[in-house]
Write an enzyme that holds these catalytic residues in place. Structure first.
Site: not given
Length: 571
Positions: A55-57, A106, A111, A220, A551, A553
């Site tokens: 898978g992509s990602g 994997k 897969d 995943h 601010d 500072g």
């Protein structure tokens, strides 16, 4: 959820086109979401084809590892979805020559099924194909059989070893054997700090509270094996390592390589700290780390977190890891630097902090200045959160942490450095110069050094001498930074305070009342900054967007002026 995508249904194809533009040695295979090596030799001359994917990602996996010396093809499914059998078969047809192909898979069901069926189909056509399944996730050890474990980031090391072996023109059986050997000596465990979000989804697959992390997750977006409280990097690293070391039965004297992998949203800073801690832990166990890498190698979209992979190695595997490859995402030889510190050739000098008590001239300045400075330090520590919040609205959010470091530096100044006012201010300036980076350090150090010079000829200064020193400090800040009152900076609190103090003394007020007027003027000046458009410093980049809060500072100036007030008395 905000994403830099066009149509979520086209995200994989458009990503591959963008990747291919960056790598002249790869090309997209027709209408398939497959990246393959460009200009392969004739089939009779081809080495064993190394094919992986999923898978992509997980970028830069798998497309980033296509190139001579690594993958021949990366078969890319939709996000977190296995590619089809036909896509895998197309990759085999496009890249396998007479020596055949090795599929590195994997260990996820989709897969295994699709790559496995493609391998059978290719074999039926007479193409030699072997499959190596990587199941390196040790988090489920003791709960499931080894062959049921997930394949995660350590797979990238198997890609590299197999690709290098193929580039040496070894046979399919030899390449498969070395890949299986690597997979058998590999362990990985990960941790998520939060979930990840798929393109087109409105929220993450899961969410972790601020007091939660997820141990032993996959890649995943699925949940891990244990949800626990956050830990410091060293403790978390040790937790992951212990599981890997016990699973591999790693012993003293063995050799390994170390891979620290970011899951997509973890900065390099944090990954480097994890590598540091992992190296130290292995070193304590007398395990030699021959190579080490930290970076994002196999991600889970935008998940914050990391994984640690340990691979037991010998000379053969180390040589294969060191071999050259044109794969764009491989970081190169992970040479370990065993000597990370050198002695500086030049020592930076400053005022002597160790002054003899006899230099006090009987005025007791150390006893008087010490408690006042401690009060300043504790006040700055108490205000850390407020200063951070204010600076985050108009700057980079580091002011609170800077002032805490300033406070810690003040507390560390020895009492022997406070024997005279000028020496005390010079010592403070040096301490703050060393403790605070960014802009606060130089501003305060310059101011204190200028004030110290103003008091150099006044071992027992009068109130008017202190007022002149304060005025000199304010001038020094303005000269260094180029700001002036009205620019929405610390000067908008400090300059009115100086003016009120000097005015009170000139009008005959005692020093305590004059200082009270100075504090009041500083408070008023700091409040006024909420309505000012910044014209100096990082806040000036925001322009009118910074209006609405004072601010940071200037508020810090009020903080330490007010902390000194109980110690200012008529003498």
């Amino acid at each position: 959820m905000k994403k830099l995508v066009n149509d979520p249904s086209n995200v994989v194809r458009e990503m591959l086109e963008g990747l291919a533009r960056q790598a002249p040695h790869v090309a997209i295979l027709g209408g398939e979401n497959i990246l393959i090596r460009h200009a392969l030799p004739e089939p009779s001359e081809r080495p064993v084809a190394i094919i992986s994917g999923g898978g992509s990602g997980h970028e830069p996996a798998h497309g980033g590892y296509v190139g001579a010396g690594m993958l021949s093809a990366a078969v890319c499914g939709e996000v977190f979805t296995s590619p089809s059998t036909d896509a895998v078969l197309a990759a085999i047809h496009a890249t396998a020559g007479e020596r055949g192909a090795l599929l590195i898979v994997k260990n996820y069901t989709g897969d295994r099924l699709n790559f496995g069926l493609a391998a059978e189909l290719a074999r039926s056509e007479g193409i030699p194909v072997e499959v190596v399944t990587v199941a390196d996730d040790v988090s489920l050890r003791g709960r499931i059989e080894h062959h049921q474990r997930r394949g995660i980031a350590g797979t990238v090391l198997v890609h590299k070893i197999a690709g290098a072996a193929a580039a040496r023109r070894q046979s399919l059986d030899q390449v498969a054997a070395i890949a299986r050997k690597a997979a058998a000596n590999l362990g990985t465990m990960g941790v998520a700090l939060d979930g990840c979000t798929l393109p087109g989804a409105k929220k993450a697959g899961f969410h972790l509270a601020d007091d939660e992390i997820e141990l032993g997750l996959g890649i995943h977006g699925e949940k891990g094996v244990e949800r626990t409280a956050p830990m410091q990097a060293s403790e978390l690293t040790e937790t992951l390592l212990v599981n890997i070391i016990e699973d591999l039965a790693l012993k003293s004297g063995e050799r390994v390589v170390l891979l620290v992998n970011g899951l997509g949203a973890t900065p390099e800073m944090e990954l480097a700290i994890v590598l540091r801690d992992a190296f130290a832990s292995l070193n304590r166990r007398n395990v030699t780390v021959d190579r080490a890498w930290a970076g994002t190698f196999l991600s889970a979209l935008d998940m914050p977190g990391c994984s640690i992979s340990i691979l037991r190695v010998d000379d053969e595997m180390l040589a294969l890891l060191d071999a050259e490859t044109e794969a764009r995402a491989w970081p190169g030889v992970g040479t370990v630097n065993h000597h990370i510190r050198i002695v500086p050739a030049i020592t930076v000098t400053g005022p002597d902090l160790e002054t003899s008590p006899s230099d006090d001239d009987g005025h007791g300045w150390s006893d008087r200045l010490g408690p006042a400075l401690q009060a300043v330090a504790h006040a700055l520590i108490d205000k850390e959160a407020i200063l951070t919040e204010l600076d985050s609205k108009a700057g980079d959010g580091d002011l609170g942490a800077s002032m805490r470091r300033a406070a810690e530096a003040i507390l560390a100044v020895p009492s022997t450095a406070l024997v005279t006012p000028d020496r005390a201010l010079a010592a403070l300036g040096m301490a703050l110069r060393r403790a605070i980076a960014g802009s606060s350090g130089p501003f305060y150090a310059t101011a204190l050094l200028r004030a110290a010079r103003k008091l150099a000829d006044h071992p027992n200064p009068a109130a008017s001498d202190w007022a002149a020193a304060m005025a000199g400090a304010a001038d020094a800040i303005g000269e260094l930074g180029g700001a002036k009152p009205g620019d929405r900076t610390m000067l908008d609190a400090l300059v009115p305070a100086v003016a009120a103090f000097e005015s009170g003394l000139r009008s005959g007020q005692d020093v305590a009342k004059a200082w009270a007027a100075a504090v009041e003027a500083a408070e008023s000046g700091a409040e006024d900054t909420a309505h000012m458009t910044p014209r100096a410093g990082r806040a000036s980049y925001l322009g009118a967007r910074a209006i609405g809060s004072p601010d940071g500072g200037a508020v810090a100036v009020v903080c330490w002026l007010k902390a000194l007030q109980p110690y200012i008395a008529a003498r």
